[in-house]
Design a protein around this motif. Sequence first.
Motif, PDB file in Angstrom:
ATOM      1  N   ASP A  27     -41.924  -3.413  51.034  1.00 26.20           N
ATOM      2  CA  ASP A  27     -42.983  -2.317  50.788  1.00 26.20           C
ATOM      3  C   ASP A  27     -42.801  -1.349  49.802  1.00 26.20           C
ATOM      4  O   ASP A  27     -43.492  -0.729  49.316  1.00 26.20           O
ATOM      5  CB  ASP A  27     -43.482  -1.599  52.283  1.00 26.20           C
ATOM      6  CG  ASP A  27     -44.483  -0.827  52.279  1.00 26.20           C
ATOM      7  OD1 ASP A  27     -45.310  -1.235  51.723  1.00 26.20           O
ATOM      8  OD2 ASP A  27     -44.411   0.208  52.905  1.00 26.20           O
ATOM      9  N   ALA A  28     -41.405  -1.124  49.698  1.00 21.87           N
ATOM     10  CA  ALA A  28     -40.784   0.029  48.845  1.00 21.87           C
ATOM     11  C   ALA A  28     -39.514  -0.317  48.587  1.00 21.87           C
ATOM     12  O   ALA A  28     -38.679  -0.909  49.392  1.00 21.87           O
ATOM     13  CB  ALA A  28     -41.092   1.530  49.443  1.00 21.87           C
ATOM     14  N   ASP A  41     -37.317  -0.793  51.827  1.00 25.03           N
ATOM     15  CA  ASP A  41     -38.194  -0.669  53.038  1.00 25.03           C
ATOM     16  C   ASP A  41     -39.114  -1.958  53.169  1.00 25.03           C
ATOM     17  O   ASP A  41     -39.627  -2.149  52.331  1.00 25.03           O
ATOM     18  CB  ASP A  41     -38.824   0.571  52.953  1.00 25.03           C
ATOM     19  CG  ASP A  41     -38.089   1.816  52.766  1.00 25.03           C
ATOM     20  OD1 ASP A  41     -36.929   1.888  53.454  1.00 25.03           O
ATOM     21  OD2 ASP A  41     -38.463   2.707  52.008  1.00 25.03           O
ATOM     22  N   LEU A  42     -38.839  -2.584  54.271  1.00 28.07           N
ATOM     23  CA  LEU A  42     -39.631  -3.603  54.576  1.00 28.07           C
ATOM     24  C   LEU A  42     -41.095  -3.481  55.269  1.00 28.07           C
ATOM     25  O   LEU A  42     -41.332  -2.261  56.040  1.00 28.07           O
ATOM     26  CB  LEU A  42     -38.923  -4.707  55.545  1.00 28.07           C
ATOM     27  CG  LEU A  42     -37.591  -5.219  54.804  1.00 28.07           C
ATOM     28  CD1 LEU A  42     -36.754  -5.919  55.912  1.00 28.07           C
ATOM     29  CD2 LEU A  42     -37.747  -5.938  53.642  1.00 28.07           C
ATOM     30  N   THR A  43     -41.851  -4.155  55.032  1.00 27.55           N
ATOM     31  CA  THR A  43     -43.353  -4.161  55.623  1.00 27.55           C
ATOM     32  C   THR A  43     -43.022  -4.157  57.257  1.00 27.55           C
ATOM     33  O   THR A  43     -44.223  -3.619  57.772  1.00 27.55           O
ATOM     34  CB  THR A  43     -44.340  -5.259  55.203  1.00 27.55           C
ATOM     35  OG1 THR A  43     -43.691  -6.477  55.642  1.00 27.55           O
ATOM     36  CG2 THR A  43     -44.563  -5.468  53.870  1.00 27.55           C
ATOM     37  N   ASN A  44     -42.052  -4.760  57.740  1.00 30.17           N
ATOM     38  CA  ASN A  44     -42.122  -4.796  59.318  1.00 30.17           C
ATOM     39  C   ASN A  44     -41.323  -3.423  59.889  1.00 30.17           C
ATOM     40  O   ASN A  44     -41.204  -3.413  60.936  1.00 30.17           O
ATOM     41  CB  ASN A  44     -41.469  -6.017  59.877  1.00 30.17           C
ATOM     42  CG  ASN A  44     -40.074  -6.041  59.341  1.00 30.17           C
ATOM     43  OD1 ASN A  44     -39.322  -4.854  58.758  1.00 30.17           O
ATOM     44  ND2 ASN A  44     -39.144  -6.920  59.613  1.00 30.17           N
ATOM     45  N   GLY A  45     -41.278  -2.316  58.900  1.00 28.22           N
ATOM     46  CA  GLY A  45     -40.579  -1.171  59.500  1.00 28.22           C
ATOM     47  C   GLY A  45     -39.048  -1.033  59.323  1.00 28.22           C
ATOM     48  O   GLY A  45     -38.684  -0.095  59.675  1.00 28.22           O
ATOM     49  N   PHE A  50     -28.111  -2.681  50.122  1.00 29.35           N
ATOM     50  CA  PHE A  50     -27.057  -3.714  49.547  1.00 29.35           C
ATOM     51  C   PHE A  50     -26.542  -3.118  48.451  1.00 29.35           C
ATOM     52  O   PHE A  50     -27.126  -2.358  47.768  1.00 29.35           O
ATOM     53  CB  PHE A  50     -27.325  -5.033  49.495  1.00 29.35           C
ATOM     54  CG  PHE A  50     -28.331  -5.330  48.423  1.00 29.35           C
ATOM     55  CD1 PHE A  50     -28.093  -5.698  46.963  1.00 29.35           C
ATOM     56  CD2 PHE A  50     -29.679  -5.095  48.493  1.00 29.35           C
ATOM     57  CE1 PHE A  50     -28.770  -5.801  45.925  1.00 29.35           C
ATOM     58  CE2 PHE A  50     -30.600  -5.577  47.394  1.00 29.35           C
ATOM     59  CZ  PHE A  50     -29.967  -5.763  46.415  1.00 29.35           C
ATOM     60  N   PRO A  51     -25.285  -3.269  48.270  1.00 29.57           N
ATOM     61  CA  PRO A  51     -24.490  -2.598  47.088  1.00 29.57           C
ATOM     62  C   PRO A  51     -24.894  -3.509  45.674  1.00 29.57           C
ATOM     63  O   PRO A  51     -24.723  -4.743  46.073  1.00 29.57           O
ATOM     64  CB  PRO A  51     -23.100  -2.630  47.400  1.00 29.57           C
ATOM     65  CG  PRO A  51     -22.877  -3.593  48.477  1.00 29.57           C
ATOM     66  CD  PRO A  51     -24.090  -3.676  49.110  1.00 29.57           C
ATOM     67  N   ILE A  71     -41.091  -4.310  42.526  1.00 33.78           N
ATOM     68  CA  ILE A  71     -41.413  -5.245  43.630  1.00 33.78           C
ATOM     69  C   ILE A  71     -42.202  -6.183  43.003  1.00 33.78           C
ATOM     70  O   ILE A  71     -43.367  -5.982  42.292  1.00 33.78           O
ATOM     71  CB  ILE A  71     -41.924  -4.645  44.884  1.00 33.78           C
ATOM     72  CG1 ILE A  71     -41.222  -3.428  45.415  1.00 33.78           C
ATOM     73  CG2 ILE A  71     -42.651  -5.682  45.786  1.00 33.78           C
ATOM     74  CD1 ILE A  71     -41.884  -2.558  46.490  1.00 33.78           C
ATOM     75  N   LEU A  72     -41.966  -7.490  43.215  1.00 36.57           N
ATOM     76  CA  LEU A  72     -42.619  -8.838  42.795  1.00 36.57           C
ATOM     77  C   LEU A  72     -43.398  -9.344  43.749  1.00 36.57           C
ATOM     78  O   LEU A  72     -43.079  -9.438  44.933  1.00 36.57           O
ATOM     79  CB  LEU A  72     -41.831  -9.767  42.053  1.00 36.57           C
ATOM     80  CG  LEU A  72     -41.335  -9.214  40.635  1.00 36.57           C
ATOM     81  CD1 LEU A  72     -40.310 -10.295  40.229  1.00 36.57           C
ATOM     82  CD2 LEU A  72     -42.204  -8.842  39.811  1.00 36.57           C
ATOM     83  N   GLY A  73     -44.425 -10.157  43.484  1.00 37.67           N
ATOM     84  CA  GLY A  73     -44.988 -11.300  44.259  1.00 37.67           C
ATOM     85  C   GLY A  73     -45.568 -10.673  45.688  1.00 37.67           C
ATOM     86  O   GLY A  73     -44.964 -11.418  46.520  1.00 37.67           O
TER      87      GLY A  73
END
Length: 133
Positions: A27-28, A41-45, A50-51, A71-73
């Motif tokens: 999502d971001a 940040d994922l769409t599931n909250g 990761f390094p 962000i792609l696709g």
Amino acid sequence: MAELTDSEINAAIERGHIAQQTEPRADAVRYDKRNSRIVVDLTNGCTFAFPPRVAQGLETATDEDLAAVEILGAGYGLHWEALDVDLSIPGLLAGLFGTKAYMARRAGQTKSPAKAAAARENGRKGGRPRKQA
């Protein structure tokens, strides 16, 4: 080649809609310079970080290069234009930070007390044992 029927096409579209609602997507995304982490940040909250040094193509990137992530696709990938690097969200979440060959090389670089002890023991025996044909 067999043609797809309308019902097969509709079923594929429905699977796509379900995947968009259930599979984690970005999502971001941002580069956290202070902690040297790519933060997604994922769409599931949920949030995943990761390094960059563990990801293929990002090992030696500058802070400025890392900050230029997009962000792609529909959220299924991350892209760094200047570095020509693309990473998939499902792959990252599965712990895949590059190609199969890249991941195999990284696994061989792992350092642990057990690996160090085994290397010392092999050294006392004259080195790495020869592979049997």
